[in-house]
Design a protein around this motif. Structure first.
Motif, PDB file in Angstrom:
ATOM      1  N   ALA A  90       8.472  -8.072  -3.011  1.00 17.81           N
ATOM      2  CA  ALA A  90       7.493  -7.928  -1.927  1.00 17.81           C
ATOM      3  C   ALA A  90       6.099  -7.671  -2.485  1.00 17.81           C
ATOM      4  O   ALA A  90       5.097  -8.249  -2.015  1.00 17.81           O
ATOM      5  CB  ALA A  90       7.906  -6.799  -0.987  1.00 17.81           C
ATOM      6  N   THR A  91       6.002  -6.815  -3.496  1.00 21.89           N
ATOM      7  CA  THR A  91       4.702  -6.531  -4.113  1.00 21.89           C
ATOM      8  C   THR A  91       4.165  -7.758  -4.840  1.00 21.89           C
ATOM      9  O   THR A  91       2.978  -8.092  -4.720  1.00 21.89           O
ATOM     10  CB  THR A  91       4.833  -5.349  -5.094  1.00 21.89           C
ATOM     11  N   ASN A 142       4.864 -10.823  -4.167  1.00 21.12           N
ATOM     12  CA  ASN A 142       4.499 -11.804  -3.144  1.00 21.12           C
ATOM     13  C   ASN A 142       3.123 -11.493  -2.559  1.00 21.12           C
ATOM     14  O   ASN A 142       2.309 -12.391  -2.323  1.00 21.12           O
ATOM     15  CB  ASN A 142       5.563 -11.810  -2.044  1.00 21.12           C
ATOM     16  N   ALA A 143       2.841 -10.196  -2.317  1.00 19.46           N
ATOM     17  CA  ALA A 143       1.525  -9.806  -1.795  1.00 19.46           C
ATOM     18  C   ALA A 143       0.418 -10.119  -2.799  1.00 19.46           C
ATOM     19  O   ALA A 143      -0.722 -10.402  -2.409  1.00 19.46           O
ATOM     20  CB  ALA A 143       1.522  -8.320  -1.458  1.00 19.46           C
ATOM     21  N   ARG A 194       7.498  -4.009   4.097  1.00 18.98           N
ATOM     22  CA  ARG A 194       6.134  -3.823   4.585  1.00 18.98           C
ATOM     23  C   ARG A 194       5.364  -2.813   3.731  1.00 18.98           C
ATOM     24  O   ARG A 194       4.171  -3.003   3.461  1.00 18.98           O
ATOM     25  CB  ARG A 194       6.167  -3.397   6.059  1.00 18.98           C
ATOM     26  N   ASN A 252       4.417  -4.668   0.539  1.00 18.19           N
ATOM     27  CA  ASN A 252       3.250  -5.530   0.738  1.00 18.19           C
ATOM     28  C   ASN A 252       1.961  -4.712   0.771  1.00 18.19           C
ATOM     29  O   ASN A 252       0.953  -5.075   0.153  1.00 18.19           O
ATOM     30  CB  ASN A 252       3.396  -6.321   2.043  1.00 18.19           C
ATOM     31  N   ARG A 297      -1.370  -4.597  -1.860  1.00 15.61           N
ATOM     32  CA  ARG A 297      -2.767  -4.766  -1.430  1.00 15.61           C
ATOM     33  C   ARG A 297      -3.544  -3.462  -1.515  1.00 15.61           C
ATOM     34  O   ARG A 297      -4.738  -3.442  -1.208  1.00 15.61           O
ATOM     35  CB  ARG A 297      -2.812  -5.267   0.029  1.00 15.61           C
TER      36      ARG A 297
END
Length: 451
Positions: free
Chosen positions: A76-77, A79-80, A298, A301, A305
């Protein structure tokens, strides 16, 4: 996403991501539920054995699933951050670690009968449970690989396919159980061995489905290309994050497995009642687990960011959703215990009345820990999203082994409260975990997103 997203926007986003994950966990849970229900119809001895065996298998599975769960926040990280290469490397090494782990623990499953006898289980229950584990243990290999690939897909927010693959597996398991436990459709009546074979087949079906999906729908990711090549740097990173997650899961699930062992000391009927009550409380836990997974993605992500405000608002929303589910569960456990327990028992079972009496008391105890059980697993999901796993592991060890286990034994046997005392001890451990883990996230975990 913007930090200005409203609370309503967060509810919609969590629901869109989390509901398929909730459904997927419920479908996965249905596999064990089907084993329990059908073997409950088959015989109380078999139900008691699969309760014990299922607890032991689940301990080893969830410990090894730590590597798959580590894949989720890391992908997830990545991908962000737009780093597809790291996402692929993480997943490949998650697959490697899962295979190594399954091979390492397989001897424990194969030689489980003397271990169960040493734990105070009766000869018949120990023999039947070991027979189940020797066969079902082979399913650990595909089950852990599926966990890694599902985590990868969930981190990419492809949660719908996770749901449908798990539903397919649950249906396959129900059909295989019906055929092999009872000897329907011209197949031999295998009883508890049939349930074990059905479970292995189910895990293989799941693995085939998820691999086929990745190959056909995500060919550009090249996930399985050169899978045989080691990537020791990423191997170490996944290992360092996955081991604390696995140990954290081990502490909680081993507490519940220990409760099954202690219930076995009380007799076959209490163990059978415990197995049914555990299945019902586990079903509601799957909802919290799905929300926890959504929280991990979430939070991961937002962590990628460095968006602290977005993470804080999303965390408040997912926690509130978990609390609402807990309130509904408490109402059901206190008002409808007998109809729910009766689903697992044959109408003419001679021990039916005793099991219903014990099971109703256990569900009342389970109602006490619903709020904190949901809180602790959601907090763990949020902390994993910011890749904070070391301190949560220590908190889990304190809560479950330092508080829950001695409290269960002391209340159940020291004070003579029996099964209810054992379950009140579980509640004590979950209270400590829920309070400390939530405190950890809102104190230190959230601050990590601002770095």
């Amino acid at each position: 996403m913007s930090t200005a997203m409203t609370y309503g926007g967060h509810v919609r986003a969590v629901a869109l991501l989390g509901l398929p994950l909730v459904g997927g966990h419920l479908a996965q849970f249905a596999i064990g539920l089907t084993d329990t229900m059908m073997l409950g119809w088959y015989g109380v001895e078999e139900l008691a054995a699969v309760t014990l065996a299922g607890s032991c298998f689940f301990v080893l599975f969830l410990t090894g699933a730590g590597f798959g769960l580590a894949v989720m926040p890391m992908v997830a990280t990545a991908n962000a951050e737009g780093d597809e290469t790291s996402a692929r490397r993480v997943t490949r090494m998650g697959l490697w670690l899962s295979l190594f782990y399954a091979a390492a623990v397989m001897p424990l499953l194969w030689g489980s009968e003397p271990i169960l006898r040493l734990m105070g289980q009766g000869p018949r229950v120990a023999a039947d449970a070991a027979q189940y584990l020797r066969l079902a243990g082979w399913g650990l290999f595909p089950a852990l690989l599926v966990m890694v690939l599902k985590s990868y897909l969930a981190a990419l927010e492809r949660t719908q396919v996770v749901l449908w693959i798990t539903v397919l597996a649950a249906l396959a398991n129900a059909l295989a159980n019906y055929a092999l436990i009872f000897g329907n459709w011209g197949l031999p009546e295998l009883g508890i061995r049939g349930a074990a074979i059905a479970s292995v087949c189910t895990h293989l079906v799941s693995l085939a489905a998820v691999v086929l999906y990745v190959l056909r729908r995500l060919p550009a990711q090249e996930l399985f290309r050169r899978l045989w090549r080691p990537d020791w740097e990423m191997f170490a990173r996944v290992f360092r994050l996955g081991v604390p997650i696995g140990i954290t899961s081990l502490t909680e699930v081993s507490l519940f497995a220990a409760s099954s062992v202690m219930m076995g000391w009380l007799g076959t009927a209490p163990l059978a009642a415990h197995g049914i009550a555990l299945q019902l409380s586990s079903a509601t836990f799957m909802v919290h687990l799905g929300l926890s997974n959504a929280a991990t993605v979430r939070a991961g992500n937002a962590y990628g960011r460095r968006d602290r405000a977005h993470m804080a608002r999303g965390a408040a929303v997912v926690t509130a959703m978990s609390l609402a589910m807990s309130a509904l569960t408490i109402a059901l456990f206190l008002t409808l215990p007998v109809p729910m327990l009766s689903l697992f028992l044959a109408p003419d079972d001679p021990e039916r009345a005793q099991i219903l009496l014990i099971g109703s008391a256990l569900l009342a105890a389970a109602a006490l820990f619903q709020l904190v059980d949901g809180a602790q697993v959601v907090a763990l999901g949020l902390l994993r999203g910011v890749q904070d796993t070391g301190v949560p592991m220590a908190i889990a060890g304190l809560a479950y082994w330092g508080v829950g286990l001695p409290a269960s034994y002391g209340l159940g046997f020291g004070l003579g409260l029996g099964g209810v005392g054992i379950w009140l001890g579980l509640a004590a451990g979950l209270v400590v975990a829920g309070v400390l883990l939530m405190g950890r996230f809102w104190g230190r975990g959230l601050a990590r997103a601002g770095r």
